[in-house]
Design a protein around this motif. Structure first.
Motif, PDB file in Angstrom:
ATOM      1  N   ILE A 187       0.849  -1.197   0.000  1.00  0.00           N
ATOM      2  CA  ILE A 187       0.000   0.000   0.000  1.00  0.00           C
ATOM      3  C   ILE A 187       0.882   1.244   0.000  1.00  0.00           C
ATOM      4  O   ILE A 187       1.696   1.437   0.902  1.00  0.00           O
ATOM      5  N   CYS A 188       0.711   2.085  -1.021  1.00  0.00           N
ATOM      6  CA  CYS A 188       1.534   3.273  -1.195  1.00  0.00           C
ATOM      7  C   CYS A 188       0.686   4.522  -1.386  1.00  0.00           C
ATOM      8  O   CYS A 188      -0.543   4.457  -1.465  1.00  0.00           O
ATOM      9  N   GLY A 189       1.378   5.649  -1.473  1.00  0.00           N
ATOM     10  CA  GLY A 189       0.781   6.926  -1.850  1.00  0.00           C
ATOM     11  C   GLY A 189       1.696   7.567  -2.875  1.00  0.00           C
ATOM     12  O   GLY A 189       2.085   6.932  -3.847  1.00  0.00           O
ATOM     13  N   HIS A 190       2.064   8.813  -2.676  1.00  0.00           N
ATOM     14  CA  HIS A 190       3.106   9.531  -3.390  1.00  0.00           C
ATOM     15  C   HIS A 190       2.763   9.970  -4.820  1.00  0.00           C
ATOM     16  O   HIS A 190       3.006  11.111  -5.189  1.00  0.00           O
ATOM     17  N   ILE A 191       2.213   9.081  -5.639  1.00  0.00           N
ATOM     18  CA  ILE A 191       2.039   9.415  -7.060  1.00  0.00           C
ATOM     19  C   ILE A 191       0.675  10.027  -7.368  1.00  0.00           C
ATOM     20  O   ILE A 191       0.370  10.300  -8.531  1.00  0.00           O
ATOM     21  N   HIS A 192      -0.161  10.228  -6.348  1.00  0.00           N
ATOM     22  CA  HIS A 192      -1.467  10.867  -6.526  1.00  0.00           C
ATOM     23  C   HIS A 192      -2.331  10.127  -7.552  1.00  0.00           C
ATOM     24  O   HIS A 192      -3.044  10.746  -8.342  1.00  0.00           O
ATOM     25  N   HIS A 193      -2.260   8.827  -7.502  1.00  0.00           N
ATOM     26  CA  HIS A 193      -3.016   8.013  -8.466  1.00  0.00           C
ATOM     27  C   HIS A 193      -3.608   6.811  -7.736  1.00  0.00           C
ATOM     28  O   HIS A 193      -2.925   5.813  -7.506  1.00  0.00           O
ATOM     29  N   ALA A 194      -4.872   6.908  -7.355  1.00  0.00           N
ATOM     30  CA  ALA A 194      -5.519   5.835  -6.601  1.00  0.00           C
ATOM     31  C   ALA A 194      -5.712   4.599  -7.476  1.00  0.00           C
ATOM     32  O   ALA A 194      -6.081   4.716  -8.646  1.00  0.00           O
ATOM     33  N   ASP A 195      -5.482   3.431  -6.887  1.00  0.00           N
ATOM     34  CA  ASP A 195      -5.616   2.205  -7.679  1.00  0.00           C
ATOM     35  C   ASP A 195      -5.683   0.999  -6.750  1.00  0.00           C
ATOM     36  O   ASP A 195      -5.145   1.021  -5.639  1.00  0.00           O
ATOM     37  N   ILE A 196      -6.341  -0.031  -7.209  1.00  0.00           N
ATOM     38  CA  ILE A 196      -6.333  -1.344  -6.572  1.00  0.00           C
ATOM     39  C   ILE A 196      -6.262  -2.367  -7.684  1.00  0.00           C
ATOM     40  O   ILE A 196      -7.168  -2.456  -8.510  1.00  0.00           O
ATOM     41  N   ARG A 197      -5.194  -3.132  -7.744  1.00  0.00           N
ATOM     42  CA  ARG A 197      -5.109  -4.164  -8.774  1.00  0.00           C
ATOM     43  C   ARG A 197      -4.028  -5.180  -8.419  1.00  0.00           C
ATOM     44  O   ARG A 197      -3.077  -4.869  -7.688  1.00  0.00           O
ATOM     45  N   THR A 198      -4.187  -6.373  -8.918  1.00  0.00           N
ATOM     46  CA  THR A 198      -3.212  -7.437  -8.708  1.00  0.00           C
ATOM     47  C   THR A 198      -2.107  -7.290  -9.739  1.00  0.00           C
ATOM     48  O   THR A 198      -2.375  -7.146 -10.937  1.00  0.00           O
ATOM     49  N   ILE A 199      -0.868  -7.307  -9.276  1.00  0.00           N
ATOM     50  CA  ILE A 199       0.287  -7.156 -10.164  1.00  0.00           C
ATOM     51  C   ILE A 199       1.193  -8.377 -10.005  1.00  0.00           C
ATOM     52  O   ILE A 199       1.559  -8.755  -8.893  1.00  0.00           O
ATOM     53  N   LYS A 200       1.553  -8.966 -11.126  1.00  0.00           N
ATOM     54  CA  LYS A 200       2.469 -10.105 -11.129  1.00  0.00           C
ATOM     55  C   LYS A 200       3.903  -9.615 -11.034  1.00  0.00           C
ATOM     56  O   LYS A 200       4.257  -8.563 -11.579  1.00  0.00           O
ATOM     57  N   ALA A 201       4.725 -10.408 -10.376  1.00  0.00           N
ATOM     58  CA  ALA A 201       6.142 -10.062 -10.253  1.00  0.00           C
ATOM     59  C   ALA A 201       6.823 -10.156 -11.613  1.00  0.00           C
ATOM     60  O   ALA A 201       6.430 -10.953 -12.464  1.00  0.00           O
ATOM     61  N   THR A 202       7.844  -9.337 -11.810  1.00  0.00           N
ATOM     62  CA  THR A 202       8.522  -9.279 -13.106  1.00  0.00           C
ATOM     63  C   THR A 202       9.362 -10.517 -13.379  1.00  0.00           C
ATOM     64  O   THR A 202       9.241 -11.144 -14.436  1.00  0.00           O
ATOM     65  N   ASP A 203      10.210 -10.871 -12.433  1.00  0.00           N
ATOM     66  CA  ASP A 203      11.172 -11.959 -12.669  1.00  0.00           C
ATOM     67  C   ASP A 203      11.042 -13.112 -11.681  1.00  0.00           C
ATOM     68  O   ASP A 203      11.999 -13.848 -11.448  1.00  0.00           O
ATOM     69  N   ALA A 204       9.874 -13.240 -11.095  1.00  0.00           N
ATOM     70  CA  ALA A 204       9.666 -14.321 -10.125  1.00  0.00           C
ATOM     71  C   ALA A 204       8.201 -14.723 -10.131  1.00  0.00           C
ATOM     72  O   ALA A 204       7.344 -13.938 -10.533  1.00  0.00           O
ATOM     73  N   PRO A 205       7.907 -15.952  -9.717  1.00  0.00           N
ATOM     74  CA  PRO A 205       6.496 -16.360  -9.643  1.00  0.00           C
ATOM     75  C   PRO A 205       5.799 -15.625  -8.501  1.00  0.00           C
ATOM     76  O   PRO A 205       6.427 -15.224  -7.525  1.00  0.00           O
ATOM     77  N   GLY A 206       4.530 -15.425  -8.632  1.00  0.00           N
ATOM     78  CA  GLY A 206       3.764 -14.795  -7.569  1.00  0.00           C
ATOM     79  C   GLY A 206       3.226 -13.436  -7.976  1.00  0.00           C
ATOM     80  O   GLY A 206       3.628 -12.842  -8.980  1.00  0.00           O
ATOM     81  N   SER A 207       2.292 -12.963  -7.185  1.00  0.00           N
ATOM     82  CA  SER A 207       1.678 -11.659  -7.420  1.00  0.00           C
ATOM     83  C   SER A 207       1.275 -11.062  -6.083  1.00  0.00           C
ATOM     84  O   SER A 207       1.294 -11.735  -5.048  1.00  0.00           O
ATOM     85  N   VAL A 208       0.901  -9.791  -6.108  1.00  0.00           N
ATOM     86  CA  VAL A 208       0.515  -9.087  -4.891  1.00  0.00           C
ATOM     87  C   VAL A 208      -0.606  -8.117  -5.233  1.00  0.00           C
ATOM     88  O   VAL A 208      -0.712  -7.660  -6.385  1.00  0.00           O
ATOM     89  N   LEU A 209      -1.439  -7.821  -4.254  1.00  0.00           N
ATOM     90  CA  LEU A 209      -2.472  -6.805  -4.462  1.00  0.00           C
ATOM     91  C   LEU A 209      -1.849  -5.450  -4.160  1.00  0.00           C
ATOM     92  O   LEU A 209      -1.471  -5.165  -3.027  1.00  0.00           O
ATOM     93  N   TYR A 210      -1.718  -4.644  -5.199  1.00  0.00           N
ATOM     94  CA  TYR A 210      -1.154  -3.300  -5.065  1.00  0.00           C
ATOM     95  C   TYR A 210      -2.294  -2.306  -4.839  1.00  0.00           C
ATOM     96  O   TYR A 210      -3.303  -2.333  -5.551  1.00  0.00           O
ATOM     97  N   LEU A 211      -2.115  -1.426  -3.842  1.00  0.00           N
ATOM     98  CA  LEU A 211      -3.120  -0.403  -3.546  1.00  0.00           C
ATOM     99  C   LEU A 211      -2.457   0.949  -3.398  1.00  0.00           C
ATOM    100  O   LEU A 211      -1.352   1.056  -2.855  1.00  0.00           O
ATOM    101  N   ASN A 212      -3.121   1.974  -3.903  1.00  0.00           N
ATOM    102  CA  ASN A 212      -2.644   3.337  -3.727  1.00  0.00           C
ATOM    103  C   ASN A 212      -3.818   4.211  -3.322  1.00  0.00           C
ATOM    104  O   ASN A 212      -4.896   4.126  -3.914  1.00  0.00           O
TER     105      ASN A 212
END
Length: 284
Positions: free
Chosen positions: A198-223
Motif C-alpha cells: 500500500i503506497c501513496g506519493h504518485i497521486h493516483h488511486a488504484d487497486i489491482r493485482t500485479i504479477k512479479a517481473t522476474d519471479a512467480p507470484g503476485s501481490v495486491l497493489y493499492l494506492n
C-alpha cells in the motif's frame, strides 16, 4: 448522511499547509466514518512548502479531527513521506494510540500488508531533491490556477477539469513513471512475501493485482491517491478493499457538523505554525 463503519482507512498526500489542499472536503469525509484504524501514509503536512502566512482554520480542523480519533482510542499511524520527511528523525515515536513511523507491516485478517509512502522509488527524490521541491512549487501554482478556472467553469454550469491530470495523460514519461513505480512496489512485496503493498506519493488511486517481473507470484497493489485533486482514500471493511472517491453531491444536504474537536484551542494553531517553521529551519 449516517456515519459509516470502516475497519481501516488509508489516506495520503493531503498536503496541509498548501493552497491546493482540499481540507474542507477531507474534514467532511472524516466526519462521515467510524474507523477502527487510521493510516496516514505520508505527505499529510507539507513541510516543504509550509508558510506561517497560510494555515487556514480548515487545515487546523483536520488535525483536530485526527487527534479526536486518537483520544477515542482509535489507532492512528502516521507514516512519513517526502514532503514531511523532517519528521523521519522522530520515527518510532509513540503517544498512546498515535504512532509515527516510516513504514508499517499490518495484519489484515491473517494477511500481511506492507505500507509506506513510496518516495523511495522516486529517482528525482533520491538524486535531485532540489528539482523535486521546485516541481512541488510549480505543481501548487498549477493547482491555484486550476481552482480559478474551475470556479469560472462551475459558474457557467460546466464540468470541472484537472490541468495536472491532463498533462500527465499527454506525457508518456509520466505514465511510464507510474507503471514503473507500481511494478517496483509489487516486485519487492512479492519478494518479501507480503499479500498487500500500500503506497501513496504518485497521486493516483488504484487497486489491482500485479504479477512479479522476474519471479512467480503476485501481490495486491493499492494506492490511496490524494486530497489535492482526486480526493480519494482506501477503505477496508468486511474483508474487502475499496477506493473512496469524494463526491460533493453526497455531502450537499449535510450541514457541516461543528463540535468541540473543530473549535477548541483554535487560537493556539500558531503553536503548530511555529513548530513546522522550526522543522524547516533545522533542515537548512
Amino acid at each position: 448522511m449516517a456515519k459509516r463503519d470502516v475497519n481501516i482507512v488509508v489516506i495520503s498526500d493531503v498536503h496541509l499547509g498548501t493552497y491546493g489542499c482540499q481540507a474542507k472536503e477531507l474534514l467532511r469525509y472524516l466526519k462521515s466514518i467510524r474507523p477502527k484504524q487510521v493510516i496516514l501514509n505520508g505527505d499529510i503536512i507539507d513541510i516543504w512548502q509550509f508558510s506561517k502566512s497560510y494555515w487556514p482554520e480548515s487545515h487546523m480542523k483536520v488535525v483536530r479531527r485526527l487527534l479526536k480519533f486518537v483520544t477515542e482510542g482509535i489507532p492512528v499511524y502516521y507514516l512519513t513521506g517526502n514532503h514531511d520527511e523532517m519528521l523521519r528523525k522522530f520515527a518510532d515515536f509513540n503517544l498512546g494510540k498515535f504512532q509515527l513511523l516510516n513504514k508499517l507491516v499490518l495484519d489484515v485478517d491473517d494477511k500481511k500488508a506492507w505500507i509506506f509512502h513510496g518516495d523511495v522509488f522516486d529517482v528525482t527524490m533520491q538524486h535531485s531533491k532540489w528539482l523535486a521541491k521546485l516541481g512541488a512549487v510549480g505543481y501548487d501554482t498549477l493547482i491555484i490556477l486550476n481552482s480559478m478556472v474551475n470556479w469560472f467553469l462551475t459558474t457557467l454550469g460546466r464540468q470541472k477539469m484537472s490541468f495536472s491530470q491532463k498533462i500527465k495523460g499527454k506525457f508518456k514519461d509520466a505514465v511510464k513513471f507510474i507503471n514503473h513505480f507500481e511494478q517496483t512496489a509489487a516486485d519487492l512485496a512479492v519478494d518479501k512475501q507480503y499479500d498487500y503493498v500500500i503506497c501513496g506519493h504518485i497521486h493516483h488511486a488504484d487497486i489491482r493485482t500485479i504479477k512479479a517481473t522476474d519471479a512467480p507470484g503476485s501481490v495486491l497493489y493499492l494506492n490511496s491517491g490524494d486530497w489535492v485533486e482526486s480526493l480519494t482514500a482506501l477503505e477496508y471493511h468486511k474483508g474487502n478493499w475499496s477506493i473512496f472517491k469524494y463526491n460533493p453531491a453526497d455531502f450537499a444536504s449535510e450541514p457541516d457538523e461543528e463540535d468541540k474537536a473543530d473549535t477548541e484551542d483554535l487560537n493556539n494553531s500558531l503553536d503548530i505554525k511555529v513548530l513546522l517553521e522550526k522543522f524547516k529551519v533545522e533542515t537548512h
